[in-house]
Design a protein around this motif. Structure first.
Motif, short mmCIF file in Angstrom:
data_model
loop_
_atom_site.label_atom_id
_atom_site.label_comp_id
_atom_site.label_asym_id
_atom_site.label_seq_id
_atom_site.Cartn_x
_atom_site.Cartn_y
_atom_site.Cartn_z
N ARG A 120 -5.32 2.52 -17.26
CA ARG A 120 -4.55 3.81 -17.96
C ARG A 120 -4.12 3.79 -18.97
NH1 ARG A 120 -4.72 1.43 -12.78
NH2 ARG A 120 -5.47 3.63 -11.20
N GLU A 121 -3.87 2.32 -19.23
CA GLU A 121 -3.22 1.71 -20.75
C GLU A 121 -3.46 0.43 -21.45
OE1 GLU A 121 0.86 0.79 -21.01
OE2 GLU A 121 0.81 1.63 -18.83
N PRO A 155 -5.69 -3.11 -15.57
CA PRO A 155 -4.90 -1.92 -14.04
C PRO A 155 -5.65 -3.22 -12.09
CG PRO A 155 -7.41 -1.40 -14.35
CD PRO A 155 -6.66 -3.09 -15.65
N VAL A 156 -4.29 -2.15 -10.72
CA VAL A 156 -4.42 -3.51 -10.26
C VAL A 156 -6.09 -3.49 -9.08
CG1 VAL A 156 -1.91 -2.55 -10.22
CG2 VAL A 156 -3.89 -1.48 -8.88
N GLU A 157 -6.57 -2.41 -9.40
CA GLU A 157 -8.10 -2.58 -8.86
C GLU A 157 -8.84 -4.18 -9.38
OE1 GLU A 157 -6.53 1.85 -8.92
OE2 GLU A 157 -6.62 0.27 -10.83
N ALA A 158 -8.52 -4.25 -10.67
CA ALA A 158 -9.67 -4.67 -11.04
C ALA A 158 -8.66 -6.43 -10.71
CB ALA A 158 -9.19 -6.08 -12.67
N PRO A 159 -8.01 -6.82 -9.74
CA PRO A 159 -7.51 -8.51 -9.01
C PRO A 159 -7.75 -7.95 -7.75
CG PRO A 159 -5.59 -7.29 -10.30
CD PRO A 159 -6.71 -6.79 -11.08
N LEU A 160 -7.43 -6.48 -7.34
CA LEU A 160 -7.49 -6.70 -5.77
C LEU A 160 -8.71 -7.49 -5.17
CD1 LEU A 160 -6.46 -4.99 -3.18
CD2 LEU A 160 -7.45 -3.34 -4.21
N VAL A 161 -10.23 -6.55 -6.06
CA VAL A 161 -10.93 -7.26 -5.34
C VAL A 161 -10.77 -8.53 -5.61
CG1 VAL A 161 -13.79 -7.02 -5.52
CG2 VAL A 161 -12.56 -4.75 -6.47
#
Length: 172
Positions: free
Chosen positions: A24-25, A30-36
């Motif tokens: 996004r910036e 973004p949170v999606e990468a560490p979420l996985v």
């Protein structure tokens, strides 16, 4: 394009795919990468439902599903997401291929329903409907029509109630 299960050697590329797909910036992961990564570390990533798209020998997309609960049932539902495709490969069919493949694999594994938070205009083409129409309640009622579900062969109408994602989702 080849769709296959992820391997340990893919993990760095998968992190990069989600970092770039959801950026996004500049300079902010973004949170999606560490979420996985967290889903995998917690043991909540369903290994057979963590798929990569390979084009020209390079990983260009990733989708995964994780353990979830609907009501009291901890075996019939799975949470889809994130789905990420490298920006240069978006709108080329990679995302659609990944969604079709993960739905087919989830069906073959006996899951009854796949649930996600996403854009209804995109996911409706794969048979997703607003989850509340199946009596599946979102963790956050404000999600409204963006909280969606797709029934599979093993679905039973008793697979209803409050939906709960794997714990990693609540940490993001």
């Amino acid at each position: 394009m080849l769709i296959r299960r992820e391997t340990p050697a893919d993990r760095k590329a998968i992190h990069t795919i989600h970092s770039e797909a959801f950026r996004r910036e500049p300079g902010v992961t973004p949170v999606e990468a560490p979420l996985v990564d967290e889903l995998r570390a917690d043991g909540d990533l369903v290994d057979a439902l963590s798929l990569v798209a390979v084009r020209g020998g390079e990983l260009v997309g990733h989708v995964c599903c994780s353990r979830a609960r609907v009501g009291e049932d901890t075996s019939a539902a799975t949470g889809l997401g994130p789905l990420g495709v490298l920006p240069a490969q978006q709108a080329t069919g990679v995302g659609s291929a990944l969604v079709h493949a993960v739905l087919g694999a989830a069906d073959a594994l006996g899951f009854g329903v796949v649930v996600l938070l996403g854009n209804p205009a995109y996911y409706s083409r794969f048979g997703f409907v607003t989850a509340s129409t199946l009596s599946i309640a979102a963790p956050d009622p404000a999600w409204g029509e963006h909280f969606q579900a797709r029934t599979l062969t093993g679905y039973k109408p008793t697979q209803a109630g409050a939906f709960e994602y794997a714990p990693a989702f609540s940490r993001i």
